[in-house]
Design a protein around this motif. Structure first.
Motif, PDB file in Angstrom:
ATOM      1  N   VAL A 105       7.859  -0.782  -9.922  1.00  0.00           N
ATOM      2  CA  VAL A 105       7.745   0.676  -9.930  1.00  0.00           C
ATOM      3  C   VAL A 105       8.726   1.239  -8.912  1.00  0.00           C
ATOM      4  O   VAL A 105       8.731   0.820  -7.752  1.00  0.00           O
ATOM      5  CB  VAL A 105       6.307   1.126  -9.583  1.00  0.00           C
ATOM      6  N   HIS A 106       9.559   2.169  -9.361  1.00  0.00           N
ATOM      7  CA  HIS A 106      10.491   2.865  -8.478  1.00  0.00           C
ATOM      8  C   HIS A 106       9.973   4.285  -8.305  1.00  0.00           C
ATOM      9  O   HIS A 106       9.632   4.950  -9.295  1.00  0.00           O
ATOM     10  CB  HIS A 106      11.889   2.908  -9.091  1.00  0.00           C
TER      11      HIS A 106
ATOM     12  N   PHE B 176       8.494  -0.876  -5.497  1.00  0.00           N
ATOM     13  CA  PHE B 176       7.425  -1.853  -5.318  1.00  0.00           C
ATOM     14  C   PHE B 176       7.395  -2.817  -6.497  1.00  0.00           C
ATOM     15  O   PHE B 176       7.749  -2.445  -7.622  1.00  0.00           O
ATOM     16  CB  PHE B 176       6.060  -1.163  -5.204  1.00  0.00           C
ATOM     17  N   ARG B 177       6.926  -4.049  -6.226  1.00  0.00           N
ATOM     18  CA  ARG B 177       6.772  -5.042  -7.289  1.00  0.00           C
ATOM     19  C   ARG B 177       5.462  -5.790  -7.091  1.00  0.00           C
ATOM     20  O   ARG B 177       5.097  -6.150  -5.980  1.00  0.00           O
ATOM     21  CB  ARG B 177       7.915  -6.050  -7.261  1.00  0.00           C
ATOM     22  N   GLY B 178       4.787  -6.037  -8.198  1.00  0.00           N
ATOM     23  CA  GLY B 178       3.577  -6.857  -8.210  1.00  0.00           C
ATOM     24  C   GLY B 178       3.513  -7.574  -9.536  1.00  0.00           C
ATOM     25  O   GLY B 178       3.549  -6.937 -10.590  1.00  0.00           O
ATOM     26  N   GLY B 179       3.466  -8.904  -9.511  1.00  0.00           N
ATOM     27  CA  GLY B 179       3.517  -9.657 -10.762  1.00  0.00           C
ATOM     28  C   GLY B 179       4.833  -9.342 -11.449  1.00  0.00           C
ATOM     29  O   GLY B 179       5.883  -9.324 -10.829  1.00  0.00           O
TER      30      GLY B 179
ATOM     31  N   TRP C 282       0.637   2.149  -3.383  1.00  0.00           N
ATOM     32  CA  TRP C 282       1.220   1.036  -4.128  1.00  0.00           C
ATOM     33  C   TRP C 282       1.093  -0.290  -3.391  1.00  0.00           C
ATOM     34  O   TRP C 282       0.862  -1.329  -4.004  1.00  0.00           O
ATOM     35  CB  TRP C 282       2.670   1.343  -4.504  1.00  0.00           C
ATOM     36  N   SER C 283       1.212  -0.273  -2.078  1.00  0.00           N
ATOM     37  CA  SER C 283       1.067  -1.496  -1.299  1.00  0.00           C
ATOM     38  C   SER C 283      -0.365  -1.629  -0.777  1.00  0.00           C
ATOM     39  O   SER C 283      -1.010  -2.653  -0.979  1.00  0.00           O
ATOM     40  CB  SER C 283       2.065  -1.499  -0.140  1.00  0.00           C
ATOM     41  N   GLY C 284      -0.860  -0.577  -0.136  1.00  0.00           N
ATOM     42  CA  GLY C 284      -2.182  -0.626   0.482  1.00  0.00           C
ATOM     43  C   GLY C 284      -3.334  -0.773  -0.492  1.00  0.00           C
ATOM     44  O   GLY C 284      -4.230  -1.596  -0.284  1.00  0.00           O
ATOM     45  N   VAL C 285      -3.336   0.008  -1.554  1.00  0.00           N
ATOM     46  CA  VAL C 285      -4.433  -0.046  -2.535  1.00  0.00           C
ATOM     47  C   VAL C 285      -4.170  -1.106  -3.598  1.00  0.00           C
ATOM     48  O   VAL C 285      -5.021  -1.939  -3.885  1.00  0.00           O
ATOM     49  CB  VAL C 285      -4.673   1.336  -3.200  1.00  0.00           C
ATOM     50  N   LEU C 286      -2.985  -1.083  -4.199  1.00  0.00           N
ATOM     51  CA  LEU C 286      -2.698  -1.993  -5.310  1.00  0.00           C
ATOM     52  C   LEU C 286      -2.182  -3.355  -4.878  1.00  0.00           C
ATOM     53  O   LEU C 286      -2.164  -4.292  -5.675  1.00  0.00           O
ATOM     54  CB  LEU C 286      -1.702  -1.350  -6.278  1.00  0.00           C
ATOM     55  N   GLY C 287      -1.732  -3.488  -3.633  1.00  0.00           N
ATOM     56  CA  GLY C 287      -1.288  -4.778  -3.136  1.00  0.00           C
ATOM     57  C   GLY C 287       0.106  -5.195  -3.578  1.00  0.00           C
ATOM     58  O   GLY C 287       0.472  -6.368  -3.476  1.00  0.00           O
ATOM     59  N   MET C 288       0.911  -4.242  -4.044  1.00  0.00           N
ATOM     60  CA  MET C 288       2.281  -4.565  -4.442  1.00  0.00           C
ATOM     61  C   MET C 288       3.154  -4.741  -3.196  1.00  0.00           C
ATOM     62  O   MET C 288       2.837  -4.226  -2.124  1.00  0.00           O
ATOM     63  CB  MET C 288       2.856  -3.472  -5.332  1.00  0.00           C
TER      64      MET C 288
END
Length: 130
Positions: free
Chosen positions: A59-60, A52-55, A29-35
């Protein structure tokens, strides 16, 4: 639609994970998707999992004792530059399965490091209320 209330937007989606899988979640979620990982309130952090949050997407990931990855149910995450995301996922070893079954929508399915099904799609025609 009712006069008593109105839906505004989805606040978050929760996916199941097994105990101890937080680092695998961070890698995806952070490493691949950048969240960005969010701090959970202490009482919830004690249960494990991570957020995680992105834009506008949150996602919990919550620990469940008898974890089984979601193979059918999934979040549908709308993205800009769908092809770039597909390339990034593939470059990190995640299968990308394009799906043309919904007319007027470009989309594909993939999975997180734990096998949870994910759908990514471009904005489509404006939704109409029923």
């Amino acid at each position: 639609m009712t006069d008593e209330f109105a839906f505004e937007r989805l606040d978050h989606v929760q996916l199941d994970i097994p105990a101890g899988a937080e680092d695998e979640c961070r890698a995806f979620w952070s490493g691949v998707l950048g969240m960005t990982e969010l701090a959970k309130p202490p009482v919830l952090a004690a249960r494990g999992g991570c957020w995680f949050r992105g834009g506008g997407v949150e996602v919990h990931l919550g620990v469940t004792p008898d974890f089984r990855p979601a193979r059918k149910g999934h979040p549908g995450i709308q993205v800009r530059s769908l092809d770039a995301l597909a390339e990034r996922l593939a470059a990190h070893g995640h299968e990308v399965r394009w799906d043309g079954d919904v007319p007027g929508r470009r989309r594909f399915h993939s999975a997180d490091n734990l096998g949870n099904r994910l759908e990514f799609l471009e904005p489509g025609p404006a939704a109409t209320e029923a």
